[in-house]
Design an enzyme around this catalytic site. Structure first.
Site, PDB file in Angstrom:
ATOM      1  N   HIS A 175       0.852  -1.188   0.000  1.00  0.00           N
ATOM      2  CA  HIS A 175       0.000   0.000   0.000  1.00  0.00           C
ATOM      3  C   HIS A 175       0.892   1.244   0.000  1.00  0.00           C
ATOM      4  CE1 HIS A 175       1.052  -0.532   4.245  1.00  0.00           C
ATOM      5  NE2 HIS A 175       0.981   0.792   4.312  1.00  0.00           N
ATOM      6  N   HIS A 204       5.542   6.066  -1.053  1.00  0.00           N
ATOM      7  CA  HIS A 204       6.341   4.886  -1.392  1.00  0.00           C
ATOM      8  C   HIS A 204       5.556   3.632  -1.020  1.00  0.00           C
ATOM      9  CE1 HIS A 204       7.091   5.534   2.895  1.00  0.00           C
ATOM     10  NE2 HIS A 204       7.262   4.228   2.969  1.00  0.00           N
TER      11      HIS A 204
END
Length: 197
Positions: free
Chosen positions: A37, A120
């Protein structure tokens, strides 16, 4: 109450591409594919009333869906690396969404997030990995990229207190609305031709 955070999900095709980056680094504890995620805002442990208020406010967010792609790999902790990540294309809509979530959290009394938003996808947590091994790992994977994908929602996830890396539970889903594309006027449409009759 479990730890809460808002995030963007990674679609299956992109997650499968990320999974090809697993392995090849001593001391790496690799994140399971279903737990990939992009964290938008870590909220932490809050009471039930605060959690309900967060959900109510997040539910009012009205923003368009947008396109993202993942590219490149890097690490956090330069002298003592502690995690490996895949980079995220810098979409203005993602930063605007994250900023709105941050404002909502502060308005209901949560302290500001001390970390600057750096989108990220965490791929691995590192334990006692040598810097040279990390550099070698990244050198062979710097050209990583995925095809763009559409982000049509964001989610509120919860995690049990652990070392990190999941498993995560989706508590709430918040859809983004379809981006409306403006019709492009051609020069002939904006300047109708005069009748020659």
């Amino acid at each position: 109450m479990p730890r809460l955070f808002t995030a963007l999900e990674i679609p299956r095709n992109a997650a499968m591409s990320l999974s090809l980056l697993r392995g090849g680094l001593p001391g790496g504890r690799w994140i399971d594919v279903e737990n990939y995620h992009i964290t938008l805002r870590f909220i932490g442990d809050v009471d039930g009333r605060t959690a309900d208020e967060i959900v109510d406010r997040l539910d009012r967010i009205d923003r368009p869906e947008f396109s993202l792609s993942l590219n490149g790999v890097g690490s956090f902790g330069s002298k003592k690396p502690h995690s490996i990540w895949a980079g995220v294309s810098p979409a203005p809509e993602m930063f605007a969404l994250q900023a709105e979530i941050e404002r909502i959290c502060q308005r209901i009394g949560l302290p500001p997030d001390p970390r600057r938003f750096s989108p990220h996808v965490t791929l691995a947590r590192l334990k006692a990995s040598r810097v040279e091994d990390v550099v070698h790992y990244m050198a062979g994977r710097g050209d990583f990229s995925t095809v763009p994908f559409t982000v049509s929602r964001f989610v509120l996830l919860s995690s049990k207190e652990s070392v990190g890396g999941g498993p995560y539970l989706t508590e709430e889903v918040f859809p983004l609305h379809e981006a409306v594309s403006r019709p492009v006027l051609s020069s002939s449409a904006s300047h109708p031709a005069k009748s020659m009759v």
